[in-house]
Design a protein around this motif. Structure first.
Motif, PDB file in Angstrom:
ATOM      1  N   ASP A  93      -5.098  15.744  -0.769  1.00 41.15           N
ATOM      2  CA  ASP A  93      -4.582  16.431   0.421  1.00 41.15           C
ATOM      3  C   ASP A  93      -3.961  15.502   1.451  1.00 41.15           C
ATOM      4  OD1 ASP A  93      -4.841  19.132  -0.190  1.00 41.15           O
ATOM      5  OD2 ASP A  93      -6.971  19.149   0.304  1.00 41.15           O
ATOM      6  N   ARG A 154       0.072  19.571  10.850  1.00 41.16           N
ATOM      7  CA  ARG A 154      -1.293  19.831  11.310  1.00 41.16           C
ATOM      8  C   ARG A 154      -1.597  21.317  11.313  1.00 41.16           C
ATOM      9  NH1 ARG A 154      -1.801  15.515  16.413  1.00 41.16           N
ATOM     10  NH2 ARG A 154      -2.655  13.784  15.165  1.00 41.16           N
ATOM     11  N   ALA A 157      -1.951  22.445   7.683  1.00 42.65           N
ATOM     12  CA  ALA A 157      -3.222  22.015   7.101  1.00 42.65           C
ATOM     13  C   ALA A 157      -4.385  22.840   7.644  1.00 42.65           C
ATOM     14  CB  ALA A 157      -3.453  20.531   7.397  1.00 42.65           C
ATOM     15  N   THR A 158      -4.319  23.186   8.929  1.00 43.15           N
ATOM     16  CA  THR A 158      -5.376  24.010   9.518  1.00 43.15           C
ATOM     17  C   THR A 158      -5.389  25.392   8.883  1.00 43.15           C
ATOM     18  OG1 THR A 158      -5.223  22.817  11.619  1.00 43.15           O
ATOM     19  CG2 THR A 158      -6.246  25.002  11.666  1.00 43.15           C
ATOM     20  N   GLY A 161      -7.025  25.266   5.632  1.00 46.42           N
ATOM     21  CA  GLY A 161      -8.401  24.789   5.633  1.00 46.42           C
ATOM     22  C   GLY A 161      -8.555  23.438   4.972  1.00 46.42           C
ATOM     23  N   VAL A 162      -7.508  22.611   5.070  1.00 43.78           N
ATOM     24  CA  VAL A 162      -7.514  21.301   4.422  1.00 43.78           C
ATOM     25  C   VAL A 162      -8.486  20.359   5.137  1.00 43.78           C
ATOM     26  CG1 VAL A 162      -6.141  19.205   4.080  1.00 43.78           C
ATOM     27  CG2 VAL A 162      -5.202  21.426   3.460  1.00 43.78           C
ATOM     28  N   LYS A 163      -9.274  19.643   4.343  1.00 41.63           N
ATOM     29  CA  LYS A 163     -10.170  18.602   4.851  1.00 41.63           C
ATOM     30  C   LYS A 163      -9.860  17.319   4.110  1.00 41.63           C
ATOM     31  CE  LYS A 163     -13.930  21.756   6.118  1.00 41.63           C
ATOM     32  NZ  LYS A 163     -15.372  22.092   5.934  1.00 41.63           N
ATOM     33  N   GLN A 164      -9.155  16.433   4.768  1.00 34.85           N
ATOM     34  CA  GLN A 164      -8.731  15.193   4.132  1.00 34.85           C
ATOM     35  C   GLN A 164      -9.881  14.184   4.062  1.00 34.85           C
ATOM     36  OE1 GLN A 164      -5.358  14.248   6.734  1.00 34.85           O
ATOM     37  NE2 GLN A 164      -3.962  14.796   5.078  1.00 34.85           N
ATOM     38  N   GLY A 165     -10.019  13.539   2.901  1.00 41.89           N
ATOM     39  CA  GLY A 165     -11.034  12.509   2.745  1.00 41.89           C
ATOM     40  C   GLY A 165     -10.683  11.241   3.500  1.00 41.89           C
ATOM     41  N   ARG A 167      -8.647  10.082   6.987  1.00 37.99           N
ATOM     42  CA  ARG A 167      -8.121  10.673   8.222  1.00 37.99           C
ATOM     43  C   ARG A 167      -6.643  10.318   8.369  1.00 37.99           C
ATOM     44  NH1 ARG A 167     -10.978  13.020  12.197  1.00 37.99           N
ATOM     45  NH2 ARG A 167     -10.100  13.123  14.307  1.00 37.99           N
ATOM     46  N   PHE A 170      -5.061  14.340  11.163  1.00 37.25           N
ATOM     47  CA  PHE A 170      -5.797  14.503  12.418  1.00 37.25           C
ATOM     48  C   PHE A 170      -6.328  13.173  12.945  1.00 37.25           C
ATOM     49  CE2 PHE A 170      -5.793  18.606  10.303  1.00 37.25           C
ATOM     50  CZ  PHE A 170      -5.317  19.415  11.316  1.00 37.25           C
TER      51      PHE A 170
END
Length: 291
Positions: A93, A154, A157-158, A161-165, A167, A170
């Motif tokens: 991601d 941004r 991605a929000t 529901g993206v959660k990047q491993g 940073r 964000f």
């Protein structure tokens, strides 16, 4: 992973990052018996776990370097490491974009990295939510300050529901002011952060990944392949002494000063990010709390 024999009456395996044991009846024990901890199987699993932790840390740090340096990475390398979860977790991601043979970034084809295949290339999801493939020889993982559509990315991605491993989208960014006077003022923006004990500031800097030496906290940034060192004075002497931070400054690796006008966008952002992180741990005065 499967169970390994550890003595005559027990078996061990790695489970969620720790070694667990079960008895002959198959019941998983709340703690590993002393006799089991002395077996070769247990010691080998402990060593394996320690290696895995080091490996995961090394993978995260390498991806972070690729991101901060924004240098081209061979697509074949991403494909090669993708099968390893230790690599895949910090890569998945991230916004990537192809780089041509002349080193130009194709920003129109930027997308979130979702897959890597030896025959099909890199699978991405673009800003329109469409899936596609990148087959260029090289790609880049841009630092967010160099992303032209950062706000849109941004929001996208929000929504997903993206959660990047790692940073990236964000990550805190600071844009270098165009005005020379404004740049000089920004360098002192996070100065004079008071700490009751020097050791608290040193610990905060170290925990954030910054190098502490000779009374300063530093971070080295590569801007288009050229190293620049950002530094903040944090004080020296007895660790129990009071201290406060100084202004942000930039030098070359040899210690020569770099003018604010000559600091690139990534070095500026990462230097300000360090200064802000150190400032955030300060002792809050009563007048600040009531403001």
């Amino acid at each position: 992973m499967g169970w390994l024999a550890a003595g005559a009456d027990h078996e061990v395996r790695l489970d969620a990052g720790r070694v667990v044991a079960r008895n002959r009846q198959g019941r998983v024990l709340r703690s590993v018996p002393k006799a089991v901890r002395e077996t070769e199987a247990y010691l080998e699993l402990r060593q394996l776990h320690e290696w895995l932790v080091r490996h995961e840390t090394a993978c995260r740090e390498q991806v972070e370097q690729w991101l901060v340096r924004s240098l081209p990475v061979p697509t074949a390398l991403i494909v090669e490491v993708w099968a390893d979860e230790a690599w895949r977790a910090p890569l998945r991601d991230l916004v990537v974009m192809p780089v041509d043979d002349a080193g130009r970034w194709d920003t129109d084809r930027a997308g979130l990295l979702r897959d890597a295949d030896v025959d099909k290339g890199l699978g991405v999801v673009d800003l329109d939510g469409e899936t596609g493939r990148l087959t260029s020889t090289q790609i880049v993982l841009p630092h967010p300050v160099r992303l032209p559509d950062l706000t849109d990315l941004r929001e996208f991605a929000t929504d997903l529901g993206v959660k990047q491993g790692t940073r990236q989208l964000f990550r805190e960014v600071w844009t270098r002011p165009d005005d020379a006077d404004a740049r000089r003022r920004e360098l002192t923006r996070y100065a004079a952060a008071h700490y009751r004990e020097l050791r608290h500031l040193q610990a905060r800097a170290t925990a954030a990944g910054y190098r502490v030496q000779g009374g300063t906290a530093t971070v080295k940034i590569w801007e288009d392949g050229v190293p620049v060192v950002a530094s903040v004075w944090i004080g020296e002497g007895d660790p129990a002494w009071e201290t406060e931070t100084g202004p942000l400054g930039f030098t070359d690796p040899a210690g020569g000063p770099v003018r604010p006008d000559d600091v690139g966008p990534v070095a500026w952002s990462e230097g300000m990010r360090m200064a802000a992180a150190l400032h955030a741990g300060r002792v809050i005065a009563e007048d600040e709390e009531s403001a």
